[in-house]
Design a protein around this motif. Structure first.
Motif, short mmCIF file in Angstrom:
data_model
loop_
_atom_site.label_atom_id
_atom_site.label_comp_id
_atom_site.label_asym_id
_atom_site.label_seq_id
_atom_site.Cartn_x
_atom_site.Cartn_y
_atom_site.Cartn_z
N MET A 184 -6.79 -3.65 2.03
CA MET A 184 -6.76 -1.75 1.42
C MET A 184 -8.10 -1.01 1.82
O MET A 184 -9.88 -1.33 1.35
CB MET A 184 -6.59 -1.46 -0.29
CG MET A 184 -5.04 -1.84 -1.23
SD MET A 184 -3.86 -1.06 -0.30
CE MET A 184 -3.90 0.24 -2.23
N TYR A 221 -1.90 -4.01 0.25
CA TYR A 221 -1.41 -4.53 -0.96
C TYR A 221 -2.38 -3.74 -2.69
O TYR A 221 -3.63 -4.30 -2.02
CB TYR A 221 -0.71 -5.93 -1.00
CG TYR A 221 -1.73 -6.97 -0.83
CD1 TYR A 221 -1.84 -7.25 -2.59
CD2 TYR A 221 -1.98 -7.19 0.05
CE1 TYR A 221 -3.14 -8.84 -2.53
CE2 TYR A 221 -2.67 -8.94 -0.28
CZ TYR A 221 -3.09 -9.59 -1.23
OH TYR A 221 -3.91 -10.30 -1.55
N VAL A 222 -1.70 -3.99 -3.65
CA VAL A 222 -2.24 -3.70 -4.98
C VAL A 222 -1.86 -5.10 -6.17
O VAL A 222 -0.49 -5.21 -5.48
CB VAL A 222 -2.87 -2.46 -5.44
CG1 VAL A 222 -3.15 -1.74 -4.92
CG2 VAL A 222 -1.01 -2.65 -5.89
N LEU A 236 -6.50 -6.38 -5.02
CA LEU A 236 -6.74 -5.53 -3.60
C LEU A 236 -6.52 -6.38 -2.05
O LEU A 236 -7.76 -7.30 -2.18
CB LEU A 236 -7.64 -4.58 -3.08
CG LEU A 236 -7.73 -2.86 -4.44
CD1 LEU A 236 -9.89 -2.66 -4.42
CD2 LEU A 236 -6.86 -2.05 -4.68
N ARG A 279 1.06 -1.67 0.08
CA ARG A 279 0.10 -0.26 0.02
C ARG A 279 0.86 1.42 0.19
O ARG A 279 0.60 1.74 -0.93
CB ARG A 279 -0.87 -0.10 0.84
CG ARG A 279 -1.81 1.24 1.12
CD ARG A 279 -2.83 0.88 3.00
NE ARG A 279 -3.56 2.68 2.59
CZ ARG A 279 -4.38 2.33 3.53
NH1 ARG A 279 -4.65 1.03 4.13
NH2 ARG A 279 -4.93 3.25 3.51
N VAL A 329 -5.43 -2.38 -12.21
CA VAL A 329 -5.65 -3.13 -10.54
C VAL A 329 -6.16 -4.32 -10.65
O VAL A 329 -7.73 -3.95 -11.11
CB VAL A 329 -5.94 -1.57 -9.91
CG1 VAL A 329 -5.77 -2.33 -8.37
CG2 VAL A 329 -5.13 -0.42 -10.36
N TYR A 361 2.58 1.44 -3.45
CA TYR A 361 1.61 2.50 -4.43
C TYR A 361 1.48 3.20 -4.40
O TYR A 361 1.41 4.36 -5.51
CB TYR A 361 0.73 1.20 -4.68
CG TYR A 361 -0.56 1.30 -5.74
CD1 TYR A 361 0.16 1.64 -6.99
CD2 TYR A 361 -2.34 2.06 -5.83
CE1 TYR A 361 -1.29 1.91 -8.00
CE2 TYR A 361 -2.55 2.80 -6.35
CZ TYR A 361 -2.20 2.43 -7.80
OH TYR A 361 -3.35 2.20 -8.45
N TRP A 379 -4.06 5.48 -10.30
CA TRP A 379 -4.59 4.99 -11.82
C TRP A 379 -4.86 6.44 -12.96
O TRP A 379 -5.45 6.78 -12.21
CB TRP A 379 -5.24 4.02 -11.33
CG TRP A 379 -5.37 3.56 -12.95
CD1 TRP A 379 -4.49 2.44 -13.50
CD2 TRP A 379 -6.95 3.77 -13.84
NE1 TRP A 379 -5.07 1.92 -14.83
CE2 TRP A 379 -6.24 3.00 -14.92
CE3 TRP A 379 -6.94 4.55 -13.84
CZ2 TRP A 379 -7.44 2.82 -16.52
CZ3 TRP A 379 -8.17 5.20 -15.13
CH2 TRP A 379 -8.16 4.14 -15.88
#
Length: 203
Positions: free
Chosen positions: A199, A137-138, A196, A97, A193, A100, A107
């Motif tokens: 998140m 996280y992504v 997730l 996270r 993406v 990103y 994005w």
């Protein structure tokens, strides 16, 4: 080499037997070099890399340390950072996270990372075991992966000799001739993406 046979030890993890070699850094031809330089000390772009032993599976895995050569190979050949197998076009990138959100923007702004891809089969294992992903996280699927930069020790000539300092610089920065690299960075562009984890999305 496929390191999956060592269980949950990621391919790019350094082992206690893989020590960095003592070197003498000199200036030669307008750039830094090793006094006893060998052809394998530089990559195809002429960047000097930090020497490190290669004996995966010997000793104790050092999970907080990345093996310089395997990290570079994973980036260049799109190998899964966990199992070491080729990802090809199915490669995914898992970013924490913090990583990103610290990118140039949300994005679809490009994201620079030193983390190699993960194959689809290792996504769940990475999410479960990787400490830097536990706070969120992504999962990204980029359409383009471009060279971005290097991390390592940047040397500055002074009257007293070469003065080193930690640095991350762009791959086309002329100062790469003064860099002893330890990690390769890439830029993820035009990505989707697709996942997730933990998140909290606002806005």
């Amino acid at each position: 080499m496929n390191l999956a046979r060592w269980g949950v030890v990621p391919y790019i993890t350094a082992w206690s037997s893989e020590e960095t070699s003592p070197v003498v850094v000199v200036v030669r031809g307008g750039r830094i070099a090793y006094a006893d330089e060998r052809a394998e000390d530089r990559d195809g772009s002429g960047v000097l890399w930090t020497r490190i032993g290669f004996s995966p599976g010997v000793g104790v895995p050092e999970f907080k340390s990345v093996h310089f050569f395997r990290q570079r190979e994973a980036m260049r050949r799109l190998l899964c950072q966990v199992c070491g197998t080729p990802c090809g076009k199915s490669g995914l990138w898992m970013l924490s996270r913090e990583e990103y959100e610290s990118a140039d923007g949300p994005w679809p702004a490009p994201v620079m990372t030193a983390h190699p891809p993960v194959c689809p089969g290792c996504v769940e294992r990475s999410a479960r075991l990787c400490p830097h992903l536990r706070r969120g996280y992504v999962v990204l699927r980029p359409r383009r992966v471009a060279p971005a930069g290097f991390s390592g020790m940047l040397y500055r000539p002074t009257r007293a000799g070469l003065a080193p300092s930690d640095a991350t610089i762009a791959h086309n920065d002329p100062r790469t001739r003064w860099l002893r690299a330890t990690q390769l960075h890439v830029q993820l562009e035009d990505y989707d993406v697709i996942g997730l984890g933990n998140m909290i999305i606002t806005g």
